[in-house]
Design a protein around this motif. Structure first.
Motif, PDB file in Angstrom:
ATOM      1  N   ARG A 149      21.084   7.006  -0.475  1.00 46.61           N
ATOM      2  CA  ARG A 149      21.259   8.350  -1.049  1.00 46.61           C
ATOM      3  C   ARG A 149      20.018   8.827  -1.794  1.00 46.61           C
ATOM      4  NH1 ARG A 149      27.349   8.801  -3.660  1.00 46.61           N
ATOM      5  NH2 ARG A 149      28.505   8.435  -1.727  1.00 46.61           N
ATOM      6  N   ARG A 150      19.130   7.913  -2.165  1.00 49.47           N
ATOM      7  CA  ARG A 150      17.926   8.302  -2.900  1.00 49.47           C
ATOM      8  C   ARG A 150      16.965   8.954  -1.926  1.00 49.47           C
ATOM      9  NH1 ARG A 150      16.956   9.929  -7.759  1.00 49.47           N
ATOM     10  NH2 ARG A 150      15.364   8.872  -8.984  1.00 49.47           N
ATOM     11  N   SER A 151      16.336  10.052  -2.315  1.00 49.82           N
ATOM     12  CA  SER A 151      15.442  10.757  -1.399  1.00 49.82           C
ATOM     13  C   SER A 151      14.155   9.964  -1.189  1.00 49.82           C
ATOM     14  CB  SER A 151      15.097  12.136  -1.950  1.00 49.82           C
ATOM     15  OG  SER A 151      14.173  12.030  -3.016  1.00 49.82           O
ATOM     16  N   PRO A 152      13.505  10.117  -0.023  1.00 52.57           N
ATOM     17  CA  PRO A 152      12.232   9.424   0.197  1.00 52.57           C
ATOM     18  C   PRO A 152      11.206   9.724  -0.891  1.00 52.57           C
ATOM     19  CG  PRO A 152      13.052  10.293   2.273  1.00 52.57           C
ATOM     20  CD  PRO A 152      13.964  10.827   1.202  1.00 52.57           C
ATOM     21  N   ASP A 153      11.092  10.991  -1.305  1.00 51.66           N
ATOM     22  CA  ASP A 153      10.116  11.340  -2.337  1.00 51.66           C
ATOM     23  C   ASP A 153      10.421  10.635  -3.650  1.00 51.66           C
ATOM     24  OD1 ASP A 153       8.690  12.939  -0.634  1.00 51.66           O
ATOM     25  OD2 ASP A 153       9.537  14.831  -1.357  1.00 51.66           O
ATOM     26  N   ALA A 154      11.720  10.554  -4.010  1.00 49.25           N
ATOM     27  CA  ALA A 154      12.090   9.891  -5.262  1.00 49.25           C
ATOM     28  C   ALA A 154      11.776   8.404  -5.207  1.00 49.25           C
ATOM     29  CB  ALA A 154      13.577  10.105  -5.548  1.00 49.25           C
ATOM     30  N   VAL A 155      12.026   7.773  -4.066  1.00 49.51           N
ATOM     31  CA  VAL A 155      11.738   6.339  -3.926  1.00 49.51           C
ATOM     32  C   VAL A 155      10.236   6.085  -4.006  1.00 49.51           C
ATOM     33  CG1 VAL A 155      11.802   4.393  -2.316  1.00 49.51           C
ATOM     34  CG2 VAL A 155      13.847   5.790  -2.675  1.00 49.51           C
ATOM     35  N   MET A 156       9.438   6.935  -3.382  1.00 54.68           N
ATOM     36  CA  MET A 156       7.984   6.765  -3.477  1.00 54.68           C
ATOM     37  C   MET A 156       7.514   6.942  -4.912  1.00 54.68           C
ATOM     38  SD  MET A 156       6.390   8.498  -0.011  1.00 54.68           S
ATOM     39  CE  MET A 156       7.330  10.019  -0.070  1.00 54.68           C
ATOM     40  N   PRO A 212       0.837  -1.206   0.000  1.00 56.61           N
ATOM     41  CA  PRO A 212       0.000   0.000   0.000  1.00 56.61           C
ATOM     42  C   PRO A 212       0.873   1.257   0.000  1.00 56.61           C
ATOM     43  CG  PRO A 212      -0.666  -1.540   1.733  1.00 56.61           C
ATOM     44  CD  PRO A 212       0.642  -2.023   1.200  1.00 56.61           C
ATOM     45  N   PRO A 213       0.416   2.338  -0.628  1.00 59.12           N
ATOM     46  CA  PRO A 213       1.206   3.569  -0.669  1.00 59.12           C
ATOM     47  C   PRO A 213       1.661   4.043   0.711  1.00 59.12           C
ATOM     48  CG  PRO A 213      -0.635   3.733  -2.183  1.00 59.12           C
ATOM     49  CD  PRO A 213      -0.812   2.444  -1.436  1.00 59.12           C
ATOM     50  N   ARG A 214       0.825   3.835   1.720  1.00 60.35           N
ATOM     51  CA  ARG A 214       1.210   4.267   3.068  1.00 60.35           C
ATOM     52  C   ARG A 214       2.418   3.473   3.568  1.00 60.35           C
ATOM     53  NH1 ARG A 214      -3.712   4.943   7.141  1.00 60.35           N
ATOM     54  NH2 ARG A 214      -4.316   6.230   5.341  1.00 60.35           N
ATOM     55  N   ALA A 215       2.460   2.173   3.238  1.00 60.20           N
ATOM     56  CA  ALA A 215       3.601   1.350   3.641  1.00 60.20           C
ATOM     57  C   ALA A 215       4.865   1.766   2.883  1.00 60.20           C
ATOM     58  CB  ALA A 215       3.293  -0.132   3.386  1.00 60.20           C
ATOM     59  N   VAL A 216       4.715   2.084   1.597  1.00 61.43           N
ATOM     60  CA  VAL A 216       5.861   2.561   0.819  1.00 61.43           C
ATOM     61  C   VAL A 216       6.409   3.854   1.419  1.00 61.43           C
ATOM     62  CG1 VAL A 216       6.607   3.437  -1.434  1.00 61.43           C
ATOM     63  CG2 VAL A 216       5.072   1.450  -1.308  1.00 61.43           C
ATOM     64  N   ALA A 217       5.516   4.762   1.778  1.00 60.45           N
ATOM     65  CA  ALA A 217       5.942   6.038   2.372  1.00 60.45           C
ATOM     66  C   ALA A 217       6.680   5.804   3.684  1.00 60.45           C
ATOM     67  CB  ALA A 217       4.726   6.941   2.592  1.00 60.45           C
ATOM     68  N   ARG A 218       6.181   4.862   4.481  1.00 57.98           N
ATOM     69  CA  ARG A 218       6.823   4.571   5.763  1.00 57.98           C
ATOM     70  C   ARG A 218       8.227   3.986   5.536  1.00 57.98           C
ATOM     71  NH1 ARG A 218       2.928   1.980   7.678  1.00 57.98           N
ATOM     72  NH2 ARG A 218       3.648  -0.151   7.296  1.00 57.98           N
ATOM     73  N   LEU A 219       8.346   3.059   4.594  1.00 55.50           N
ATOM     74  CA  LEU A 219       9.646   2.465   4.295  1.00 55.50           C
ATOM     75  C   LEU A 219      10.613   3.503   3.728  1.00 55.50           C
ATOM     76  CD1 LEU A 219       8.504  -0.891   2.667  1.00 55.50           C
ATOM     77  CD2 LEU A 219       9.933  -0.690   4.709  1.00 55.50           C
ATOM     78  N   ALA A 220      10.105   4.367   2.866  1.00 53.69           N
ATOM     79  CA  ALA A 220      10.974   5.343   2.195  1.00 53.69           C
ATOM     80  C   ALA A 220      11.578   6.352   3.157  1.00 53.69           C
ATOM     81  CB  ALA A 220      10.199   6.068   1.101  1.00 53.69           C
ATOM     82  N   ARG A 221      10.999   6.484   4.347  1.00 61.85           N
ATOM     83  CA  ARG A 221      11.507   7.470   5.312  1.00 61.85           C
ATOM     84  C   ARG A 221      12.811   7.036   5.967  1.00 61.85           C
ATOM     85  NH1 ARG A 221       5.882   8.559   6.460  1.00 61.85           N
ATOM     86  NH2 ARG A 221       5.853   7.004   8.136  1.00 61.85           N
ATOM     87  N   THR A 222      13.170   5.750   5.876  1.00 57.38           N
ATOM     88  CA  THR A 222      14.397   5.273   6.517  1.00 57.38           C
ATOM     89  C   THR A 222      15.360   4.733   5.478  1.00 57.38           C
ATOM     90  OG1 THR A 222      13.669   2.980   6.826  1.00 57.38           O
ATOM     91  CG2 THR A 222      13.003   4.585   8.517  1.00 57.38           C
ATOM     92  N   ALA A 223      16.654   4.806   5.788  1.00 60.70           N
ATOM     93  CA  ALA A 223      17.665   4.278   4.867  1.00 60.70           C
ATOM     94  C   ALA A 223      17.477   2.784   4.655  1.00 60.70           C
ATOM     95  CB  ALA A 223      19.062   4.576   5.404  1.00 60.70           C
ATOM     96  N   ALA A 224      17.146   2.069   5.730  1.00 62.99           N
ATOM     97  CA  ALA A 224      16.930   0.623   5.598  1.00 62.99           C
ATOM     98  C   ALA A 224      15.719   0.329   4.708  1.00 62.99           C
ATOM     99  CB  ALA A 224      16.740  -0.005   6.974  1.00 62.99           C
ATOM    100  N   GLY A 225      14.676   1.124   4.840  1.00 55.08           N
ATOM    101  CA  GLY A 225      13.495   0.932   4.017  1.00 55.08           C
ATOM    102  C   GLY A 225      13.773   1.224   2.554  1.00 55.08           C
ATOM    103  N   ARG A 226      14.549   2.288   2.296  1.00 59.91           N
ATOM    104  CA  ARG A 226      14.904   2.598   0.901  1.00 59.91           C
ATOM    105  C   ARG A 226      15.771   1.494   0.309  1.00 59.91           C
ATOM    106  NH1 ARG A 226      15.252   7.584   3.384  1.00 59.91           N
ATOM    107  NH2 ARG A 226      17.532   7.758   3.342  1.00 59.91           N
ATOM    108  N   ALA A 227      16.623   0.884   1.139  1.00 62.01           N
ATOM    109  CA  ALA A 227      17.426  -0.240   0.672  1.00 62.01           C
ATOM    110  C   ALA A 227      16.535  -1.426   0.323  1.00 62.01           C
ATOM    111  CB  ALA A 227      18.452  -0.631   1.734  1.00 62.01           C
ATOM    112  N   ALA A 228      15.496  -1.671   1.139  1.00 60.53           N
ATOM    113  CA  ALA A 228      14.591  -2.784   0.854  1.00 60.53           C
ATOM    114  C   ALA A 228      13.834  -2.553  -0.448  1.00 60.53           C
ATOM    115  CB  ALA A 228      13.612  -2.956   2.018  1.00 60.53           C
TER     116      ALA A 228
END
Length: 276
Positions: A181-188, A154-170
């Motif tokens: 290094r990728r910004s949360p907004d870019a990852v979402m 769900p988009p809410r879960a993606v947003a939550r993951l994107a807020r942390t470096a570990a989440g962006r790595a996942a």
């Protein structure tokens, strides 16, 4: 801010209109940027500003990806279908044999454009089409798993993951060596682009039988490969050099499959050097 261009193309049902979303900035010789499967033109954001200091930069959403709608009925997503659309796009934007840079799928398209003498130079970053059958199946399996993940979260879960470096790595560790290094907004945004693109499956289906086997002469070719590419392994760059002996082969240390975000300064320097 993205613009849209509508232009006629040939289809099995006659002339129809294609529509492509693009962003254009800078001045100088024209430089077209083509992203990979499931991505969008914002993949080039880390380097676009650097390139625009010396080039007229046109970053494109490929048909069926990003904000570009699907191709008209009957037009395939293989090289025979997409390359003429890109040639018509160049004409619509008044681009006379631009330099073209492509990543992954975009790299394969850029090489075909060079083979057909439609570009001034080609720089490709981990291009598709130099795999063994086993490597192709592996890459397609990884891509489909990424797509399923983007569709199921769900988009809410993606947003939550994107807020942390570990989440962006996942979410993006398969394509970036330095996903933190990728910004949360870019990852979402790119997770949404992967989920919503209409050309994903048709492109994979078309790619099942694709190998790039053409030598390219009279057009300068640079092949750059991330040393930490986990999707298309860097030994494929050696095969590319064997197919195109005159190509310059460059290793990108510290970079993954989509290297623009991992080391923008290095990637921009490689592109500017290749297009001089």
């Amino acid at each position: 801010m993205a613009d849209t261009v509508v232009f006629p193309i040939d289809t099995p049902a006659g002339r129809r209109n294609a529509q492509v979303s693009y962003e254009r900035l800078g001045s100088g010789e024209p430089l077209v940027l083509l992203h990979g499967i499931g991505h969008h033109l914002q993949a080039w954001d880390p380097v676009a500003g650097i390139l625009a200091a010396e080039r007229d930069v046109i970053a494109v959403d490929l048909p069926g990806f990003g904000n570009s709608p699907a191709l008209p009925d009957g037009v395939t997503y293989d090289l025979r279908g997409v390359v003429p659309v890109l040639a018509a796009l160049f004409e619509a934007l008044d681009l006379d044999r631009p330099h073209v840079v492509g990543n992954s799928l975009g790299g394969l398209l850029a090489l075909q454009l060079a083979h057909e003498k439609l570009v001034r130079s080609t720089t490709v970053l981990s291009p598709a089409g130099f795999w063994t059958e086993g490597e192709r199946r592996y890459a397609f399996g990884v891509l489909r798993a990424m797509r399923r993940g983007a569709e199921s979260l769900p988009p809410r879960a993606v947003a939550r993951l994107a807020r942390t470096a570990a989440g962006r790595a996942a979410l993006t560790g398969t394509i970036y060596a330095r996903p933190g290094r990728r910004s949360p907004d870019a990852v979402m945004a790119e997770t949404r682009a992967l989920r919503e693109c209409t050309a994903f499956e048709p492109t994979l289906e078309a790619g099942r039988s694709i190998l790039f086997t053409h030598d390219i002469v009279d057009v300068p070719v640079t092949v750059a490969w991330g040393a930490h590419d986990r999707l298309l392994l860097r030994r494929q760059g050696i095969r590319a050099k064997k197919v195109i002996p005159e190509a310059r082969l460059i290793r990108l240390p510290g970079c993954g499959h989509v290297p623009m975000n991992d080391d923008p300064a290095l990637v921009a320097r490689v592109i500017l050097d290749a297009t001089r």
